[in-house]
Design an enzyme around this catalytic site. Structure first.
Site, PDB file in Angstrom:
ATOM      1  N   PHE A  62       0.821  -1.224   0.000  1.00 24.86           N
ATOM      2  CA  PHE A  62       0.000   0.000   0.000  1.00 24.86           C
ATOM      3  C   PHE A  62       0.849   1.266   0.000  1.00 24.86           C
ATOM      4  O   PHE A  62       0.369   2.327   0.393  1.00 24.86           O
ATOM      5  CB  PHE A  62      -0.979   0.022   1.178  1.00 24.86           C
ATOM      6  CG  PHE A  62      -1.788  -1.241   1.332  1.00 24.86           C
ATOM      7  CD1 PHE A  62      -2.642  -1.657   0.327  1.00 24.86           C
ATOM      8  CD2 PHE A  62      -1.686  -2.017   2.467  1.00 24.86           C
ATOM      9  CE1 PHE A  62      -3.360  -2.825   0.452  1.00 24.86           C
ATOM     10  CE2 PHE A  62      -2.404  -3.193   2.598  1.00 24.86           C
ATOM     11  CZ  PHE A  62      -3.252  -3.594   1.585  1.00 24.86           C
ATOM     12  N   GLY A 110       0.566  -7.439  -4.739  1.00 27.68           N
ATOM     13  CA  GLY A 110      -0.791  -7.965  -4.659  1.00 27.68           C
ATOM     14  C   GLY A 110      -1.656  -7.780  -5.893  1.00 27.68           C
ATOM     15  O   GLY A 110      -2.594  -8.539  -6.107  1.00 27.68           O
ATOM     16  N   THR A 118      -8.034 -10.183 -11.579  1.00 28.68           N
ATOM     17  CA  THR A 118      -7.189  -9.425 -10.653  1.00 28.68           C
ATOM     18  C   THR A 118      -7.542  -7.936 -10.704  1.00 28.68           C
ATOM     19  O   THR A 118      -7.399  -7.232  -9.710  1.00 28.68           O
ATOM     20  CB  THR A 118      -5.685  -9.650 -10.942  1.00 28.68           C
ATOM     21  OG1 THR A 118      -5.427  -9.381 -12.307  1.00 28.68           O
ATOM     22  CG2 THR A 118      -5.281 -11.069 -10.616  1.00 28.68           C
ATOM     23  N   GLY A 142      -4.571   0.880  -9.724  1.00 26.05           N
ATOM     24  CA  GLY A 142      -4.401   0.643  -8.286  1.00 26.05           C
ATOM     25  C   GLY A 142      -4.904   1.802  -7.447  1.00 26.05           C
ATOM     26  O   GLY A 142      -5.519   1.605  -6.392  1.00 26.05           O
ATOM     27  N   GLU A 143      -4.658   3.010  -7.896  1.00 19.74           N
ATOM     28  CA  GLU A 143      -5.020   4.186  -7.087  1.00 19.74           C
ATOM     29  C   GLU A 143      -6.496   4.556  -7.246  1.00 19.74           C
ATOM     30  O   GLU A 143      -7.185   4.849  -6.269  1.00 19.74           O
ATOM     31  CB  GLU A 143      -4.149   5.396  -7.443  1.00 19.74           C
ATOM     32  CG  GLU A 143      -2.684   5.105  -7.748  1.00 19.74           C
ATOM     33  CD  GLU A 143      -1.900   4.491  -6.609  1.00 19.74           C
ATOM     34  OE1 GLU A 143      -2.279   4.680  -5.445  1.00 19.74           O
ATOM     35  OE2 GLU A 143      -0.903   3.789  -6.890  1.00 19.74           O
TER      36      GLU A 143
END
Lengths: 327, 706
Positions: free
Chosen positions: B230, B457, B600, B670-671
């Site tokens: 993270f 991840g 994913t 991701g963000e």
């Protein structure tokens, strides 16, 4: 390493003698709190007496009294068929506590003996009269959002974290304690203490004594009941405020009422005056509101927990409302 | 083992769930020793003495390192360099600062010995109070980003309708399940192997080389599996350097795994934020001015800034926009990017203000956003490479049941619960950097791809294998992607939603090159240009061919504005009497180009939504400013959402390729999975109750007292 001794007792008498002889010995059951306390350096027992093998894991109904062994796990008690049918308030309170994994190993006796979750108690670099008498109370003037509004003292405003105990105090449970002389029995309401000037003492269990059993008389409070736990997330969080409410209602009139709160005091907080007010009254919103008002007499906030002065009565009203609607 | 791998499955999923995947702390090295840190119990001042006698005499202890026996780190002697030089001076910058490392032959013995170290201090006055510092004009504030003005500054003040509000957020900690740490093995001839938990094996290698002044090639950093990052593992932290020092000093491998409470002070956090937003609009709903002033917290010993006000500059069509961003140095450990980073912080304020304005105008907040959606990037004055916000609105609002929403707050009740709907936008740079990938195509029908990238991840390997599988027409089970090792071809750290775009482009280039080489070899052997590569290699007597390609940062930034977008829709239930908020429905729409790995990608969005629930409702690292210490530094009291807090999450992808950004047409996500989410929840709480909560997290007490 502090090389503590570990002994396992399978007979109550031997367990008692092992602990009473040694000032630095302590019982360990599920260990869900004690191990944390040892890891954090809050307590450092030199001898652990494992009582998991003691024959105290029975749940039996005898002569209209439910007997619960002190070694019954929280999950076994919550899932017991008699408890679910006749004491559903207790089952609900148990299920509100901790997490499934913790409930599987936590015992009834251990649940009663757990220490407060006040952050100042757990941080050995901070002041805390409960951990180290005379050092002051970190929570007064500090972070006290989770703390007590009833029965506080200048030396401690911590709360007892249990949900199960809130249900038990509402159900007029009795605590059976074994000691060298035999057994003694005290009411659940008298088991835990208020902090006063000795916050290091959580309860009235004496050194060399062991909780062996709880006894709860059967009642007519299994229809209209609710356990409401208000918390910051849906599971695995301690109560901001919790309420155990049970009513016996006949033709709209409250025959019997039980009310207790968690997250508001150093002990599970029974609301006897509010109960007395409700008895004989109509089960309606205005009486619930009045009962909640009565319940709050003497409440006092410490800044960050002032919201409890509003949340607590609201939660009482909500718990009573849900309990009434259950019929 | 040969098991069926669905194209949707994670290539390393089985390894992860069966325990075969090895995380840094699981490496067993011969002669391994264990480090445990001693930390400062004061917040500011100087160490006047460290008594290590008892600790050193404790059983199993090898040594105690501190600034008193300053281990050799030549890089520390140069000006600049690492801002926090561990065991270098007697200065204390924050409570819980690592000041000594005890190394013993077991973790337990090291833990006990660490408790025997006695430290004396000279205390100084300190300040950890963020909000108080903002309101104190004499408290130090540093410019975090140059001021930005488009048109007239503070134009909102003269608008027909205006909003002016303050939004606050507490410190959040990353706290992945896996604790941070490292195993360092410094051997003879200055050869070093490091098993790390890092988002960048090459960056870790460079940091260690800089501090110890040894060649990078002497250092191998391995980090194949990471149990969550993270953002906190984007840096090689001082405690990791300390472990390398210890290994060098003791000539033994040393392992350090920090404790949960140390996760609050040693590996960064999302800084608390205080934001003022002024918003002006005409009565018919056209934005005429936006002013966004943000303050973030930083440390006194190292500065940290992030993109808190970035989104405000281009998200809405307004001739007048001005932003300012300051950081307030406090006696706390330095923050670091946390998922969505500053943009997530900024989005909460901006998207709350947008909702407040829609309410003031009595407009549907979706309609208000549509009306002010710019055709081109108003900051860069460039067209967007792709942007499908209107379509995302349409799909998401239909799925969440937006038509059930009433514009008047508090209109929908279900027993003791009030129901509300909220929406918010998320946006983040769709940038692309430079990476190198090596491809080895073998006559046994397999393809091996290698790059020193990471997978914290998101499913990096899975995405890369799917890109290659499609281009090469090779089944996924015949392709492997090797990552997490600094000896592989270089790639940047995994952060800022760039990996798929950056490394994926190099994979693309490798595959294109391999295909053309095969075609050439086929032609040389008089085979059809479409012949299977296995046959071609065999015919040419080649066991394998290798290709290495470096992709470059894309150059389209001069012509296009490139971003990924998300729209989050939530439905909440708010209890009238207790103030408890439950998120009851989530629809997150991702507009991030072509979706390479649907499973994913969905997981990314789901994880972002869960993190968003935490940001909105539960997460807060609490400080007692009298002591400069955290009071909830454990998993019981720092509340990350539990399963029961998370409803079923609908994820919708627009799934339209953007070939301007890269040859796959895919943008990072991701963000954007997190950015905007908290605003959607706050807006839904307002719609449910009429109570506007401008301070995160939205806990029951705040709702009740509002």
């Amino acid at each position: 390493m502090i090389n503590f001794q570990y002994l396992r007792a399978s007979v109550v008498k031997i367990a008692l003698s092992l602990v009473s002889k040694d000032p630095k010995a302590t019982f360990i059951a599920g260990g869900t709190n004690l191990i944390d306390l040892m890891k954090r350096g809050v307590t450092a027992p030199e001898k652990l007496i494992d009582i998991n093998k003691l024959p105290l894991a029975q749940i039996e109904l005898k002569n209209n009294v439910l007997h619960i062994g002190a070694m019954v796990s929280n999950s076994a008690l919550a899932e017991d068929s008699i408890v679910k049918e006749q004491f559903p308030l207790l089952a609900l309170a148990l299920q509100s506590g901790a997490s499934a994994q913790l409930r599987n190993v936590a015992t009834v006796g251990g649940n009663m003996m757990q220490r407060t979750r006040c952050g100042y108690f757990y941080d050995t670099t901070m002041p805390c009269n409960k951990r180290q008498p005379g050092t002051g109370c970190g929570a007064i003037g500090g972070y006290n959002r989770m703390h007590a509004i009833f029965g506080t003292s200048e030396s401690c405003i911590a709360v007892h974290p249990s949900d199960m105990c809130v249900g038990l105090v509402a159900l007029d449970a009795q605590v059976v304690i074994a000691n060298a002389k035999g057994e003694r029995k005290i009411s659940f309401a008298d088991f835990h203490r208020l902090p006063g000037s000795t916050p290091e003492k959580d309860n009235n269990l004496q050194k060399g004594e062991l909780i062996v059993r709880l006894e709860i008389p059967t009642n007519n409070l299994y229809k209209n009941f609710h356990y409401l736990k208000v918390r910051d997330r849906s599971s695995y969080a301690f109560a901001l405020v919790s309420v155990a409410a049970a009513l016996e209602i006949s033709q709209g009139i409250i025959k019997n009422a039980r009310l207790a709160m968690g997250g508001v005091a150093h002990k599970p907080w029974r609301l006897v005056e509010a109960e007395n007010f409700l008895k004989g009254k109509t089960a309606n919103a205005s009486n619930f509101e009045d009962a909640a008002r009565i319940a709050m007499y003497g409440a006092k906030g410490f800044g960050e927990n002032d919201f409890k002065l509003k949340l607590a009565p609201n939660s009482i009203i909500e718990a009573l409302t849900v309990a009434k609607a259950k019929a | 083992m040969n098991f069926f791998v669905d194209e949707n499955d994670r290539v390393d999923g089985i390894d992860k769930v069966t325990g075969k995947a090895k995380y840094f702390a699981e490496y067993q090295l011969p002669g391994l020793t264990y480090g445990v840190l001693v930390t400062s119990s004061i917040t500011k001042g100087k160490i006047t003495g460290i008594d290590t006698k008892a600790a050193k005499n404790a059983p199993g202890v090898l040594d105690v390192l501190s600034h008193l026996n300053k281990p050799v780190a030549p890089g520390y002697e140069q000006a600049g360099g690492s801002p926090m030089k561990i065991f270098y001076t007697d200065e204390i910058f924050f409570n819980g600062q690592p000041i000594a490392l005890v190394v013993a032959d077991s973790f337990e013995r090291a833990t006990y010995a660490a408790s025997l170290v006695k430290v004396s201090y000279e205390k100084s006055a300190f300040n950890t109070d963020f909000v108080k510092s903002i309101n104190n004009p004499s408290a130090k504030k540093l410019q975090g980003q140059p001021p930005y003005v488009r048109g007239t500054a503070d134009a909102y003040k003269t608008a027909e309708v205006k909003i002016e509000q303050i939004y606050t957020m507490p410190i959040e900690t990353h706290n992945p399940m896996e604790l941070h740490g490292i195993i360092a093995d410094w051997r003879t001839n200055d050869q070093v192997t490091v098993y790390a938990k890092t988002q960048g094996v090459k960056a870790a290698q460079a940091t260690i080389a800089n501090v110890f002044k040894i060649p990078q090639e002497n250092i191998q950093v391995k980090s194949e599996f990471v149990g969550g990052g993270f953002g906190m593992a984007l840096k090689t932290w001082p405690v990791e350097i300390a472990t390398v020092m210890a290994s060098k000093h003791l000539k033994r491998p040393v392992k350090l795994v920090i404790t949960r409470d140390q996760m609050f002070t040693m590996v960064g956090n999302r800084p608390s934020a205080y934001q003022k937003v002024g918003l002006g609009a005409t009565k018919d709903g056209k934005i005429t001015g936006i002013t966004h002033t943000a303050f973030g917290q930083t440390s006194v010993y190292e500065n940290f800034t992030e993109g808190v006000v970035n989104m405000t500059k281009f998200m809405y069509d307004s001739d007048n926009v001005n932003t300012n961003y300051y950081v307030v140095p406090l006696d706390l450990s330095v923050p670091i990017w946390m998922r969505g980073p500053g943009e997530a912080t900024g989005a909460f304020a901006l998207e709350s203000a947008i909702d407040e304005m829609a309410h003031a105008l009595d407009m549907d907040p979706l309609e208000f956003r549509m009306k002010n959606d710019p055709e081109q990037d108003p900051q860069k004055k460039l067209p967007f490479s792709s942007k499908n916000i209107k379509e995302a609105y349409k799909l998401g609002s239909a799925k969440v049941g937006w038509s059930n929403r009433k514009n008047k707050p508090g209109s929908i009740t279900e027993g003791a619960w009030q129901i509300g709907y909220g929406v918010s936008i998320g946006v983040f740079n769709a940038s692309r950097g430079r990476a190198t990938v090596k491809g080895i195509l073998k006559a046994d029908g397999t393809l091996v791809l290698q790059s020193a990238t990471s997978d914290i991840g998101p499913g990096t390997g899975t995405g890369m294998v799917l890109i290659a599988s499609k281009l090469m027409n090779i089944p996924v089970e015949k392709i492997s992607f090797e990552l997490g090792d600094s000896s592989l071809p270089p790639a940047p750290s995994q952060g800022g939603s760039t990996t798929l775009s950056t490394v994926g482009t190099a994979v693309n280039d490798v595959c294109v090159s391999l295909k053309s080489t095969i075609a050439e070899l086929a032609a040389n052997a008089n085979m059809s240009t479409t012949a299977n590569f296995v046959e071609v290699l065999k015919k040419n007597n080649l066991p394998m061919i290798e290709v290495t390609k470096q992709s470059q940062a894309n150059q389209q930034g001069k012509e296009y504005s490139m971003y990924s977008f998300s729209i989050h829709f939530v439905q909440v239930k708010v209890h009238k009497l207790t103030g408890v908020v439950k998120v009851s429905k989530i629809v997150s729409v991702g507009d991030s180009g072509k979706i390479i790995s649907p499973k994913t990608a969905r997981s990314q969005m789901v994880g972002g939504a869960v993190g968003g629930i935490g940001m909105a409702l539960t997460e807060e690292a609490l400080l007692d400013n009298r002591y400069g210490k955290y009071v909830n530094n454990n998993f019981a009291d720092y509340h990350v959402p539990v399963h029961a807090d998370v409803p079923e999450i609908d994820v919708i992808f627009i799934d339209k390729p953007d070939y301007i950004v890269n040859p796959m047409g895919a943008k990072g996500m991701g963000e954007i999975a997190l950015i905007g989410f908290a605003g959607a929840v706050a807006n839904a709480v307002f719609n449910a109750t009429g109570k506007r909560i401008r301070s995160l997290p939205i806990t029951p007490d705040k709702v009740l007292e509002a």
